[in-house]
Design a protein around this motif. Structure first.
Motif, PDB file in Angstrom:
ATOM      1  N   GLY A   1       0.841  -1.356   0.000  1.00 39.56           N
ATOM      2  CA  GLY A   1      -0.005   0.049  -0.073  1.00 39.56           C
ATOM      3  C   GLY A   1       0.794   1.248  -0.147  1.00 39.56           C
ATOM      4  O   GLY A   1       0.617   2.359  -0.849  1.00 39.56           O
ATOM      5  N   ASN A   2       1.869   1.226   0.772  1.00 41.88           N
ATOM      6  CA  ASN A   2       2.748   2.379   0.751  1.00 41.88           C
ATOM      7  C   ASN A   2       3.570   2.768  -0.307  1.00 41.88           C
ATOM      8  O   ASN A   2       3.611   3.637  -0.955  1.00 41.88           O
ATOM      9  CB  ASN A   2       3.683   2.425   1.891  1.00 41.88           C
ATOM     10  CG  ASN A   2       4.700   3.387   2.095  1.00 41.88           C
ATOM     11  OD1 ASN A   2       5.905   3.395   1.499  1.00 41.88           O
ATOM     12  ND2 ASN A   2       4.365   4.372   2.482  1.00 41.88           N
ATOM     13  N   LEU A   3       3.892   1.706  -1.054  1.00 39.80           N
ATOM     14  CA  LEU A   3       4.774   1.897  -2.328  1.00 39.80           C
ATOM     15  C   LEU A   3       3.427   2.425  -3.414  1.00 39.80           C
ATOM     16  O   LEU A   3       3.929   3.224  -4.276  1.00 39.80           O
ATOM     17  CB  LEU A   3       5.045   0.482  -2.960  1.00 39.80           C
ATOM     18  CG  LEU A   3       6.201  -0.131  -2.223  1.00 39.80           C
ATOM     19  CD1 LEU A   3       6.576  -1.584  -2.703  1.00 39.80           C
ATOM     20  CD2 LEU A   3       7.294   0.813  -1.899  1.00 39.80           C
ATOM     21  N   VAL A   4       2.291   2.073  -3.462  1.00 44.86           N
ATOM     22  CA  VAL A   4       1.471   2.557  -4.345  1.00 44.86           C
ATOM     23  C   VAL A   4       1.106   4.043  -3.909  1.00 44.86           C
ATOM     24  O   VAL A   4       1.033   4.794  -4.706  1.00 44.86           O
ATOM     25  CB  VAL A   4       0.109   1.619  -4.269  1.00 44.86           C
ATOM     26  CG1 VAL A   4      -0.995   2.151  -5.324  1.00 44.86           C
ATOM     27  CG2 VAL A   4       0.400   0.211  -5.005  1.00 44.86           C
ATOM     28  N   ASP A   5       0.767   4.421  -2.774  1.00 45.39           N
ATOM     29  CA  ASP A   5       0.516   5.561  -2.332  1.00 45.39           C
ATOM     30  C   ASP A   5       1.729   6.661  -2.864  1.00 45.39           C
ATOM     31  O   ASP A   5       1.460   7.553  -3.396  1.00 45.39           O
ATOM     32  CB  ASP A   5       0.338   5.839  -0.644  1.00 45.39           C
ATOM     33  CG  ASP A   5      -0.789   5.247  -0.294  1.00 45.39           C
ATOM     34  OD1 ASP A   5      -1.865   5.160  -1.223  1.00 45.39           O
ATOM     35  OD2 ASP A   5      -1.099   5.092   0.973  1.00 45.39           O
ATOM     36  N   ASN A   6       2.888   6.117  -2.540  1.00 49.49           N
ATOM     37  CA  ASN A   6       3.989   6.969  -2.784  1.00 49.49           C
ATOM     38  C   ASN A   6       4.314   7.157  -4.308  1.00 49.49           C
ATOM     39  O   ASN A   6       4.497   8.266  -4.842  1.00 49.49           O
ATOM     40  CB  ASN A   6       5.289   6.311  -2.411  1.00 49.49           C
ATOM     41  CG  ASN A   6       5.642   6.412  -0.853  1.00 49.49           C
ATOM     42  OD1 ASN A   6       4.849   7.346  -0.159  1.00 49.49           O
ATOM     43  ND2 ASN A   6       6.565   5.719  -0.509  1.00 49.49           N
ATOM     44  N   ALA A   7       3.905   6.058  -5.085  1.00 46.50           N
ATOM     45  CA  ALA A   7       4.069   6.105  -6.427  1.00 46.50           C
ATOM     46  C   ALA A   7       2.871   7.189  -7.045  1.00 46.50           C
ATOM     47  O   ALA A   7       3.104   7.988  -8.085  1.00 46.50           O
ATOM     48  CB  ALA A   7       3.811   4.909  -7.286  1.00 46.50           C
ATOM     49  N   VAL A   8       1.763   7.100  -6.660  1.00 47.28           N
ATOM     50  CA  VAL A   8       0.598   8.114  -7.075  1.00 47.28           C
ATOM     51  C   VAL A   8       0.967   9.589  -6.540  1.00 47.28           C
ATOM     52  O   VAL A   8       0.935  10.378  -7.402  1.00 47.28           O
ATOM     53  CB  VAL A   8      -0.900   7.723  -6.309  1.00 47.28           C
ATOM     54  CG1 VAL A   8      -1.620   8.862  -6.371  1.00 47.28           C
ATOM     55  CG2 VAL A   8      -1.341   6.651  -6.678  1.00 47.28           C
ATOM     56  N   ASP A   9       1.527   9.771  -5.236  1.00 40.42           N
ATOM     57  CA  ASP A   9       2.123  10.872  -5.215  1.00 40.42           C
ATOM     58  C   ASP A   9       3.237  11.506  -6.114  1.00 40.42           C
ATOM     59  O   ASP A   9       3.126  12.777  -6.579  1.00 40.42           O
ATOM     60  CB  ASP A   9       2.533  11.013  -3.642  1.00 40.42           C
ATOM     61  CG  ASP A   9       1.569  11.093  -2.730  1.00 40.42           C
ATOM     62  OD1 ASP A   9       0.255  11.124  -2.912  1.00 40.42           O
ATOM     63  OD2 ASP A   9       1.951  10.661  -1.519  1.00 40.42           O
ATOM     64  N   ALA A  10       4.242  10.759  -6.517  1.00 40.14           N
ATOM     65  CA  ALA A  10       5.202  10.941  -7.126  1.00 40.14           C
ATOM     66  C   ALA A  10       4.658  11.500  -8.772  1.00 40.14           C
ATOM     67  O   ALA A  10       5.308  12.300  -9.362  1.00 40.14           O
ATOM     68  CB  ALA A  10       6.306   9.861  -7.248  1.00 40.14           C
ATOM     69  N   ALA A  11       3.922  10.508  -9.444  1.00 37.44           N
ATOM     70  CA  ALA A  11       3.392  10.699 -10.415  1.00 37.44           C
ATOM     71  C   ALA A  11       2.642  12.236 -10.681  1.00 37.44           C
ATOM     72  O   ALA A  11       2.827  13.017 -11.670  1.00 37.44           O
ATOM     73  CB  ALA A  11       2.650   9.474 -10.917  1.00 37.44           C
ATOM     74  N   ALA A  12       1.916  12.284  -9.755  1.00 41.09           N
ATOM     75  CA  ALA A  12       0.842  13.431  -9.600  1.00 41.09           C
ATOM     76  C   ALA A  12       1.947  14.732  -9.624  1.00 41.09           C
ATOM     77  O   ALA A  12       1.428  15.680 -10.260  1.00 41.09           O
ATOM     78  CB  ALA A  12      -0.083  13.476  -8.666  1.00 41.09           C
ATOM     79  N   ALA A  13       2.771  14.665  -8.855  1.00 44.65           N
ATOM     80  CA  ALA A  13       3.495  15.782  -8.336  1.00 44.65           C
ATOM     81  C   ALA A  13       4.563  16.082  -9.601  1.00 44.65           C
ATOM     82  O   ALA A  13       4.660  17.429  -9.882  1.00 44.65           O
ATOM     83  CB  ALA A  13       4.428  15.595  -7.201  1.00 44.65           C
ATOM     84  N   ALA A  14       4.702  15.287 -10.585  1.00 46.48           N
ATOM     85  CA  ALA A  14       5.628  15.411 -11.624  1.00 46.48           C
ATOM     86  C   ALA A  14       4.848  15.926 -12.865  1.00 46.48           C
ATOM     87  O   ALA A  14       5.443  16.021 -13.809  1.00 46.48           O
ATOM     88  CB  ALA A  14       6.739  14.299 -11.938  1.00 46.48           C
ATOM     89  N   SER A  15       3.421  15.499 -12.900  1.00 48.95           N
ATOM     90  CA  SER A  15       2.529  16.084 -14.067  1.00 48.95           C
ATOM     91  C   SER A  15       2.271  17.234 -14.010  1.00 48.95           C
ATOM     92  O   SER A  15       1.723  17.855 -12.967  1.00 48.95           O
ATOM     93  CB  SER A  15       1.541  14.979 -13.887  1.00 48.95           C
ATOM     94  OG  SER A  15       0.610  15.020 -14.911  1.00 48.95           O
ATOM     95  N   GLU A  16       2.482  18.114 -15.034  1.00 49.71           N
ATOM     96  CA  GLU A  16       2.028  19.306 -15.150  1.00 49.71           C
ATOM     97  C   GLU A  16       1.063  19.486 -16.462  1.00 49.71           C
ATOM     98  O   GLU A  16       1.090  18.543 -17.267  1.00 49.71           O
ATOM     99  CB  GLU A  16       3.037  20.153 -15.424  1.00 49.71           C
ATOM    100  CG  GLU A  16       3.792  20.390 -14.053  1.00 49.71           C
ATOM    101  CD  GLU A  16       5.008  21.359 -14.255  1.00 49.71           C
ATOM    102  OE1 GLU A  16       4.687  22.469 -15.286  1.00 49.71           O
ATOM    103  OE2 GLU A  16       5.974  21.325 -13.510  1.00 49.71           O
ATOM    104  N   PRO A  17       0.027  20.410 -16.466  1.00 48.60           N
ATOM    105  CA  PRO A  17      -0.951  20.641 -17.622  1.00 48.60           C
ATOM    106  C   PRO A  17       0.006  20.533 -19.037  1.00 48.60           C
ATOM    107  O   PRO A  17       0.868  21.230 -18.969  1.00 48.60           O
ATOM    108  CB  PRO A  17      -1.659  21.821 -17.451  1.00 48.60           C
ATOM    109  CG  PRO A  17      -1.761  22.176 -15.931  1.00 48.60           C
ATOM    110  CD  PRO A  17      -0.220  21.377 -15.362  1.00 48.60           C
TER     111      PRO A  17
END
Length: 117
Positions: A1-17
């Motif tokens: 669960g922690n790995l998935v949570d971290n991955a979602v946070d990292a992907a979202a933070a790196a994504s810009e419009p």
């Protein structure tokens, strides 16, 4: 669960419009002796010099928020090691890839210990 949570946070933070789409991929593999969970994301990856440190208690790359930070990957490492396995991180051209591995015999023992008659 922690790995998935971290991955979602990292992907979202790196994504810009206007950028490429953020994504997370989870793969579960099992054979006769081990279970392996691989989590990949489209985030910025992990700096090579931090690849071992990210698993230390208290280490975080996230801005301080309420509550304690930097325990998730340390706990994930501890769980893997207690079940005869390990966890590692590598960078891919698309982002980070975390691989958690545990032996099946250790997992079966843990389930049997937790069972109540």
């Amino acid at each position: 669960g922690n790995l998935v949570d971290n991955a979602v946070d990292a992907a979202a933070a790196a994504s810009e419009p206007g950028d490429r789409e953020a994504w997370v991929e989870v793969e579960l593999r099992q054979d006769a002796s081990s279970v392996e969970i691989v989590v990949r994301d489209s985030g910025p990856g992990v700096a090579p010099e931090l690849a071992r440190e990210v698993f230390s208690h208290g280490f975080t790359t996230k801005a301080a928020q309420e509550g304690e930070r930097g325990i998730g990957l340390a706990l994930t490492r501890l769980v893997c090691e207690r079940h005869g396995g390990e966890i590692s991180v590598t960078n891919t051209p698309d982002g980070a890839m975390f691989t958690a591995r545990m032996t099946v015999s250790h997992l079966a023992d843990a389930v049997a210990e937790g069972a109540t008659p």
